[in-house]
Design a protein around this motif. Structure first.
Motif, short mmCIF file in Angstrom:
data_model
loop_
_atom_site.label_atom_id
_atom_site.label_comp_id
_atom_site.label_asym_id
_atom_site.label_seq_id
_atom_site.Cartn_x
_atom_site.Cartn_y
_atom_site.Cartn_z
N LYS A 19 0.81 -1.22 0.00
CA LYS A 19 0.00 0.00 0.00
C LYS A 19 0.85 1.27 0.00
CE LYS A 19 -3.81 -2.39 0.21
NZ LYS A 19 -4.70 -2.48 -0.98
N SER A 20 2.13 1.13 -0.25
CA SER A 20 3.01 2.30 -0.34
C SER A 20 4.13 2.00 -1.33
CB SER A 20 3.58 2.65 1.04
OG SER A 20 4.38 1.60 1.54
N ILE A 21 4.82 3.04 -1.76
CA ILE A 21 5.94 2.87 -2.68
C ILE A 21 7.21 3.42 -2.02
CG2 ILE A 21 4.45 3.05 -4.70
CD1 ILE A 21 5.80 5.87 -5.12
N MET A 22 8.36 2.92 -2.46
CA MET A 22 9.64 3.43 -1.97
C MET A 22 10.32 4.18 -3.11
SD MET A 22 11.86 3.78 0.40
CE MET A 22 11.32 2.57 1.62
N ALA A 23 10.56 5.47 -2.92
CA ALA A 23 11.21 6.29 -3.93
C ALA A 23 12.72 6.07 -3.85
CB ALA A 23 10.87 7.76 -3.73
N SER A 24 13.32 5.58 -4.91
CA SER A 24 14.76 5.28 -4.90
C SER A 24 15.61 6.54 -4.85
CB SER A 24 15.13 4.45 -6.12
OG SER A 24 14.85 5.17 -7.31
N CYS A 25 15.06 7.64 -5.33
CA CYS A 25 15.84 8.89 -5.39
C CYS A 25 16.07 9.51 -4.02
CB CYS A 25 15.13 9.88 -6.30
SG CYS A 25 13.35 9.98 -6.03
N CYS A 26 15.04 9.49 -3.17
CA CYS A 26 15.15 10.15 -1.87
C CYS A 26 14.89 9.19 -0.71
CB CYS A 26 14.19 11.32 -1.79
SG CYS A 26 12.47 10.89 -2.18
N SER A 27 14.62 7.92 -1.01
CA SER A 27 14.37 6.88 0.01
C SER A 27 13.18 7.22 0.90
CB SER A 27 15.61 6.65 0.87
OG SER A 27 16.65 6.12 0.10
N LYS A 28 12.18 7.88 0.32
CA LYS A 28 10.97 8.19 1.05
C LYS A 28 9.89 7.16 0.72
CE LYS A 28 12.44 12.00 2.97
NZ LYS A 28 12.66 12.08 4.43
N ALA A 29 9.24 6.66 1.77
CA ALA A 29 8.08 5.78 1.56
C ALA A 29 6.86 6.67 1.41
CB ALA A 29 7.93 4.83 2.73
N ILE A 30 6.12 6.50 0.33
CA ILE A 30 4.98 7.36 0.02
C ILE A 30 3.73 6.50 -0.10
CG2 ILE A 30 4.03 8.97 -1.69
CD1 ILE A 30 7.05 9.51 -2.42
N CYS A 31 2.67 6.91 0.54
CA CYS A 31 1.45 6.09 0.55
C CYS A 31 0.86 5.98 -0.85
CB CYS A 31 0.43 6.65 1.54
SG CYS A 31 -0.40 8.16 0.98
N GLU A 32 0.08 4.93 -1.05
CA GLU A 32 -0.48 4.63 -2.36
C GLU A 32 -1.38 5.77 -2.85
OE1 GLU A 32 -3.28 1.33 -2.63
OE2 GLU A 32 -1.95 0.44 -4.14
N GLY A 33 -2.11 6.39 -1.93
CA GLY A 33 -3.02 7.48 -2.31
C GLY A 33 -2.28 8.67 -2.89
N CYS A 34 -1.21 9.10 -2.23
CA CYS A 34 -0.43 10.23 -2.72
C CYS A 34 0.28 9.89 -4.03
CB CYS A 34 0.58 10.67 -1.66
SG CYS A 34 -0.18 11.48 -0.23
N SER A 35 0.75 8.65 -4.13
CA SER A 35 1.41 8.21 -5.36
C SER A 35 0.42 8.22 -6.52
CB SER A 35 1.99 6.81 -5.17
OG SER A 35 2.53 6.32 -6.38
N HIS A 36 -0.79 7.73 -6.27
CA HIS A 36 -1.82 7.68 -7.31
C HIS A 36 -2.22 9.09 -7.74
CE1 HIS A 36 -5.17 6.12 -9.64
NE2 HIS A 36 -5.97 6.97 -9.01
#
Length: 224
Positions: A89-106
């Motif tokens: 339910k979240s993604i990991m941004a490889s550029c800044c190593s931030k975990a971002i919730c699925e809602g914000c990513s969508h």
């Protein structure tokens, strides 16, 4: 002021009150008493020992089982809500190593499609890398600046490859930087003797630190 707070204004042994030139220090194991010197602490040890052990156990239980304000994964840096425990339910941004919730990513993807923009990280706005090599390069850059998330992720990748010695090194560094998940994985390594000598005491220590950090699996195992 309560009686307990009043009593902490004076040394529990000699009774001297705290003043500008006299600084009292709390007992190292509990928050019940304070002392003006190591000598007073030693003199009062026999009287305080039983209450100290009882209070220290209470404080430990409070740390272990109090409800954390967020998940052990932290908050989404965009909406500031606790990240879901389900990693899908979240993604990991490889550029800044931030975990971002699925809602914000969508929501970011919808905006990029509507505005016909190139895909970028929802947080730092860098272009999303096209290859695994570029992802690995960016993760190592984050590790060099002591990013606990990137360091933990590298440890997990090394673990999945069977390189337990390197995995231990990265996970230990991540744990030192405050990662509860790294503490949990270290407890597994110590318990199974992978990448490090088998040590039940250290395994329990890292399991406890993970539980204090709010790791759900660690809390479940700790009470079994």
């Amino acid at each position: 002021m309560s009686e307990d707070n009043m009593s902490k204004l004076c040394c529990a042994s000699c009774g001297i009150a705290e003043a500008d030139e006299i600084k009292l220090k709390e007992c190292a194991n509990c928050d019940l008493v304070r002392y003006c010197s190591d000598e007073c602490k030693q003199n009062h040890k026999s009287q305080h020992e039983e209450d100290c052990k009882k209070r220290a156990a209470e404080l430990r239980d409070e740390m272990l089982f109090k409800q954390p304000e967020s998940s052990h994964l932290g908050d989404c840096p965009i909406c500031c809500l606790p990240l879901p425990l389900d990693p899908t339910k979240s993604i990991m941004a490889s550029c800044c190593s931030k975990a971002i919730c699925e809602g914000c990513s969508h929501a970011n993807k919808i905006r990029e499609i509507e505005e016909r923009r190139h895909p970028k990280c929802p947080f730092c706005r860098k272009l999303i890398p096209d290859t695994d090599v570029e992802c690995d390069k960016r993760r190592m850059e984050r590790i060099e600046v002591n990013d606990p998330v990137a360091t933990r992720l590298e440890g997990y990748i090394r673990y999945k490859r069977g390189d337990y010695t390197s995995a231990f090194r990265y996970l230990m560094k991540s744990a030192e930087l405050g990662s509860a998940d790294a503490h949990y994985r270290l407890s597994v390594l110590y318990r199974n003797g992978r990448g490090v000598e088998k040590d039940e005491k250290r395994a329990m220590h890292h399991l406890e630190q993970a539980a204090i950090g709010g790791h759900p699996d660690a809390r479940f195992k700790f009470v079994l």
